[in-house]
Design an enzyme around this catalytic site. Structure first.
Site, mmCIF file in Angstrom:
data_model
loop_
_atom_site.group_PDB
_atom_site.id
_atom_site.type_symbol
_atom_site.label_atom_id
_atom_site.label_comp_id
_atom_site.label_asym_id
_atom_site.label_seq_id
_atom_site.Cartn_x
_atom_site.Cartn_y
_atom_site.Cartn_z
ATOM 1 N N GLU A 402 0.842 -1.185 0.000
ATOM 2 C CA GLU A 402 0.000 0.000 0.000
ATOM 3 C C GLU A 402 0.885 1.246 0.000
ATOM 4 O O GLU A 402 1.943 1.261 0.630
ATOM 5 C CB GLU A 402 -0.952 -0.014 1.194
ATOM 6 C CG GLU A 402 -0.287 0.404 2.461
ATOM 7 C CD GLU A 402 -1.105 0.171 3.725
ATOM 8 O OE1 GLU A 402 -1.744 -0.884 3.852
ATOM 9 O OE2 GLU A 402 -1.056 1.051 4.587
ATOM 10 N N HIS A 489 -0.953 -5.859 11.591
ATOM 11 C CA HIS A 489 -1.903 -6.920 11.214
ATOM 12 C C HIS A 489 -1.626 -8.234 11.941
ATOM 13 O O HIS A 489 -1.290 -9.240 11.303
ATOM 14 C CB HIS A 489 -1.834 -7.185 9.701
ATOM 15 C CG HIS A 489 -2.145 -5.992 8.846
ATOM 16 N ND1 HIS A 489 -1.825 -5.918 7.507
ATOM 17 C CD2 HIS A 489 -2.772 -4.830 9.136
ATOM 18 C CE1 HIS A 489 -2.234 -4.763 7.016
ATOM 19 N NE2 HIS A 489 -2.801 -4.076 7.994
ATOM 20 N N ASN A 527 -5.001 -5.943 3.647
ATOM 21 C CA ASN A 527 -5.373 -5.448 4.969
ATOM 22 C C ASN A 527 -6.562 -6.276 5.467
ATOM 23 O O ASN A 527 -7.500 -6.522 4.725
ATOM 24 C CB ASN A 527 -5.739 -3.973 4.863
ATOM 25 C CG ASN A 527 -4.751 -3.231 3.993
ATOM 26 O OD1 ASN A 527 -4.669 -3.490 2.795
ATOM 27 N ND2 ASN A 527 -3.990 -2.353 4.573
HETATM 28 P P1 FAE Z 1 -9.492 -5.555 17.360
HETATM 29 O O1 FAE Z 1 -10.072 -4.611 16.369
HETATM 30 O O2 FAE Z 1 -8.060 -5.428 17.714
HETATM 31 O O3 FAE Z 1 -10.365 -5.422 18.684
HETATM 32 C C1 FAE Z 1 -10.078 -6.092 19.869
HETATM 33 C C2 FAE Z 1 -10.660 -5.287 21.014
HETATM 34 O O4 FAE Z 1 -10.686 -6.097 22.176
HETATM 35 C C3 FAE Z 1 -9.842 -4.050 21.368
HETATM 36 O O5 FAE Z 1 -10.703 -2.940 21.476
HETATM 37 C C4 FAE Z 1 -9.201 -4.410 22.704
HETATM 38 O O6 FAE Z 1 -9.011 -3.291 23.559
HETATM 39 C C5 FAE Z 1 -10.214 -5.366 23.290
HETATM 40 N N1 FAE Z 1 -9.652 -6.350 24.224
HETATM 41 C C6 FAE Z 1 -8.580 -7.142 24.030
HETATM 42 N N2 FAE Z 1 -8.381 -7.953 25.103
HETATM 43 C C7 FAE Z 1 -9.395 -7.675 25.963
HETATM 44 C C8 FAE Z 1 -9.725 -8.174 27.259
HETATM 45 N N3 FAE Z 1 -9.017 -9.140 27.834
HETATM 46 N N4 FAE Z 1 -10.799 -7.654 27.895
HETATM 47 C C9 FAE Z 1 -11.535 -6.663 27.313
HETATM 48 N N5 FAE Z 1 -11.253 -6.153 26.092
HETATM 49 C C10 FAE Z 1 -10.196 -6.656 25.430
HETATM 50 O O7 FAE Z 1 -9.728 -7.068 16.942
HETATM 51 N N6 FAE Z 1 -6.649 -3.241 8.786
HETATM 52 C C11 FAE Z 1 -7.262 -3.021 7.630
HETATM 53 O O8 FAE Z 1 -7.991 -3.885 7.137
HETATM 54 N N7 FAE Z 1 -7.099 -1.830 6.961
HETATM 55 C C12 FAE Z 1 -6.280 -0.841 7.438
HETATM 56 O O9 FAE Z 1 -6.160 0.230 6.835
HETATM 57 C C13 FAE Z 1 -5.598 -1.071 8.660
HETATM 58 N N8 FAE Z 1 -4.748 -0.145 9.174
HETATM 59 C C14 FAE Z 1 -4.240 -0.331 10.443
HETATM 60 C C15 FAE Z 1 -3.496 0.693 11.031
HETATM 61 C C16 FAE Z 1 -3.082 0.576 12.357
HETATM 62 C C17 FAE Z 1 -2.291 1.677 13.000
HETATM 63 C C18 FAE Z 1 -3.417 -0.598 13.104
HETATM 64 C C19 FAE Z 1 -3.013 -0.741 14.544
HETATM 65 C C20 FAE Z 1 -4.137 -1.614 12.507
HETATM 66 C C21 FAE Z 1 -4.550 -1.500 11.180
HETATM 67 N N9 FAE Z 1 -5.306 -2.495 10.573
HETATM 68 C C22 FAE Z 1 -5.860 -2.289 9.350
HETATM 69 C C23 FAE Z 1 -5.577 -3.765 11.252
HETATM 70 C C24 FAE Z 1 -7.001 -3.862 11.798
HETATM 71 O O10 FAE Z 1 -7.331 -2.711 12.544
HETATM 72 C C25 FAE Z 1 -7.100 -5.133 12.651
HETATM 73 O O11 FAE Z 1 -6.837 -6.235 11.799
HETATM 74 C C26 FAE Z 1 -8.467 -5.304 13.267
HETATM 75 O O12 FAE Z 1 -8.782 -4.221 14.118
HETATM 76 C C27 FAE Z 1 -8.535 -6.614 14.056
HETATM 77 O O13 FAE Z 1 -9.873 -6.829 14.418
HETATM 78 P P2 FAE Z 1 -10.238 -7.793 15.609
HETATM 79 O O14 FAE Z 1 -11.715 -7.937 15.644
HETATM 80 O O15 FAE Z 1 -9.417 -9.025 15.501
#
Ligand code: FAE
Length: 550
Positions: A402, A489, A527
């Site tokens: 990207e 990721h 992504n």
């Molecule tokens: P996630 O969105 O990480 O959510 C997990 C949640 O659970 C979080 O809010 C945590 O605080 C919470 N949590 C964890 N443990 C506990 C616990 N023990 N008790 C209570 N709460 C808890 O999970 N992906 C894309 O597709 N496109 C992009 O442009 C992109 N850019 C990114 C840029 C950055 C800076 C970052 C950090 C990530 C990016 N990603 C992108 C990755 C994407 O945000 C990531 O794959 C998803 O957010 C993962 O989704 P999940 O549902 O696995």
């Protein structure tokens, strides 16, 4: 205020449920509540054990899908999120701080920011001292790899670049051979994209605006190399972005906002899935509570322990929860930690041996190139990437890169990239330390070097074709061109079809589910959040029909 908010929401064609949910979020924020629901305005005395038919851990992509579909099915559900609700403005009138002037809101309990690009001209000018606070971006450090994650209601959606990419069907099938890809591409991917509010940049505006000059320069250099680029959809509202450029809307993507949150324009989960979930009236979100342990009682109900923290990070209460159906959506790290702790402490001893395995970085590598003086990238850059160099079909060295912004407000002649390489390396987590223990990750520097070598192969070609060189000054000291020691990721740890059945039901225990990025076996080639969302939709469609019947 409510009327103008409603008008805005209607404009974005939100459903009645989303509007109700947004009002609940607004009310909770205004009153400083940590329990958010349609009834959140009324005082509720918490019971010794909070019982609900269903509990969802986390409020990222997988958990938000679970919460909405459970709520719609009429199942009372508690969502437990360790981060805070992000919709009340600070003293500067903004909810989130900018990347240029980070403050306590930027990072999760840090005293100094830890931005991905650490330096400029080797100077320590990027990171700033801050006070510790439950900020929105976390960087979790393991021995040879650190992982960026979002913290708060909406998880990663609060901090990510919004790129909403559907993987190649052939690669999806390679990674998920037991999943019906036709059904995914005809039903669940379109459902996910529509719910997430995916849209694409207007190509005519893209070609003319100063804000995407940096992308067009990189496209030219890719074309000079014989490589093709492709537009990448996003959940940032491009109509809003065009109004930002025209000066008729408050700037967010055009004001350097992204990794510490966007104040406008981005359709984060609290505005889509979670608002709709709250609007069902069956879902309550508890914030600033971290689930630390899960176990199962003899009657089959799941028991959870959670620590409620205050803004200093001090645990102010230990809470007990019980539920019949438990959905884990804490992300690759959060979910894997909870399951490994449960297995290793004997709380859930029948968990499969593959829990904790199959983890990868999606081959992430960041790098910068130095352009010629005449190839200016522009002082003004949108933070939302919209173009990628697609060399995934190159079987000798598959890479999707990207074209990333580097918005400093000054011309710097840097082209920045986040390369997603087809790195086949995988690692496992281990857990030690009893009930208060933590995860270790067996990822090695040599495994990262595989991603860097693949990125180098592609970008050596681009540099050769354009007589350009790498930038060595962006990723701290010592000098290096490739940042292969962090990932945006994190994927895997509880892989679909191995640690779970083919629908995310955890092996060894009934009514226990994984719905997040830990299901993806280390790589998806693009992504990942659209894939995570679509898989969660597929899980919920199946589970609600088969597992919740009376
Ligand atoms: P996630 O969105 O990480 O959510 C997990 C949640 O659970 C979080 O809010 C945590 O605080 C919470 N949590 C964890 N443990 C506990 C616990 N023990 N008790 C209570 N709460 C808890 O999970 N992906 C894309 O597709 N496109 C992009 O442009 C992109 N850019 C990114 C840029 C950055 C800076 C970052 C950090 C990530 C990016 N990603 C992108 C990755 C994407 O945000 C990531 O794959 C998803 O957010 C993962 O989704 P999940 O549902 O696995």
């Amino acid at each position: 205020m409510l009327r103008s908010m409603n008008a805005q929401l209607m404009q974005r064609q939100l459903t009645r449920r989303q509007i109700l949910g947004m009002v609940a979020l607004q009310t909770a924020a205004a009153s400083g509540l940590t329990r958010i629901g349609l009834q959140s305005a009324t005082a509720q005395e918490p019971a010794a054990v909070d019982n609900a038919p269903a509990i969802v851990v986390g409020s990222g992509y997988g958990s938000s899908v679970a919460a909405l579909r459970l709520g719609q099915a009429g199942i009372r559900t508690i969502v437990i999120e360790m981060g805070r609700l992000w919709n009340s403005p600070g003293p500067d009138g903004k909810v989130f701080c900018s990347t240029a002037a980070p403050d306590h809101r930027s990072m999760w309990f840090r005293t100094r920011t830890e931005a991905p690009l650490a330096t400029f001209l080797w100077l320590d000018v990027v990171n700033k001292d801050i006070s510790a606070y439950p900020g929105v971006l976390d960087r979790v450090h393991f021995a040879n790899m650190s992982v960026y994650v979002g913290r708060g209601v909406g998880g990663g959606s609060l901090v990510n670049g919004g790129m909403a990419v559907t993987p190649l069907k052939s690669y999806f099938s390679e990674q998920f051979p037991t999943v019906d890809a036709d059904e995914m591409y005809s039903t669940y991917f379109p459902r996910a994209r529509s719910m997430l509010g995916v849209n694409t940049v207007d190509p005519a505006w893209f070609e003319s605006t100063e804000w995407y000059r940096f992308s067009r320069i990189s496209r030219k250099h890719a074309a000079n190399t014989g490589l093709k680029t492709t537009f990448v959809p996003n959940v940032y509202d491009f109509g809003h972005m065009q109004r930002e450029a025209a000066g008729t809307a408050t700037k967010s993507a055009l004001a350097g906002e992204v990794v510490y949150g966007n104040n406008h324009g981005k359709r984060t989960l609290d505005k889509t899935y979670l608002a709709a979930a709250l609007g069902t009236g069956n879902v309550t979100i508890h914030t600033l509570e971290r689930v630390t342990a899960i176990s199962r009682a003899t009657d089959g109900t799941y028991q959870l322990t959670a620590q409620r923290i205050d803004d200093t990070g001090t645990a102010v209460e230990t809470k007990q929860y019980a539920c019949t159906y438990l959905f884990l959506g804490g992300g690759s790290l959060g979910t894997t930690e909870l399951l490994l702790r449960a297995r290793e402490t004997g709380a859930l001893p029948a968990l499969d041996a593959s829990v904790g395995t199959g983890w990868g970085t999606n081959g992430n590598v960041m790098l910068g190139r130095a352009n010629h003086l005449w190839d200016t990238v522009g002082a003004n850059q949108s933070t939302m990437p919209v173009l990628g160099i697609d060399d995934w079909a190159n079987t000798a060295n598959p890479v999707f890169a990207e074209i990333a912004p580097l918005p400093t407000g000054l011309e710097h002649w840097v082209s920045l990239y986040l390369a997603i390489t087809k790195n086949p390396e995988r690692a496992s987590f281990s857990y030690s330390g009893g009930s208060g223990g933590s995860l270790a990750l067996g990822w090695t520097a040599a495994q990262s070097a595989v991603s860097a070598a693949m990125a180098k192969k592609l970008f050596d070609r681009i540099n050769r074709a354009n007589a350009t060189i790498y930038r060595y000054d962006l990723f701290g000291s010592p000098s290096r061109a490739f940042a292969d020691d962090f990932t945006y990721h994190p994927l895997g740890g509880c892989v679909l079809g191995r640690a779970t059945d083919n629908y995310g039901r955890v092996k060894g225990y009934s009514k226990l589910y994984v719905t997040d990025g830990s299901l993806v076996p280390g790589s998806i080639g693009v992504n990942p959040f659209v894939t995570i969302t679509a898989l969660a939709e597929r899980t919920m469609a199946r589970v609600l029909v088969e597992d919740t019947a009376p």
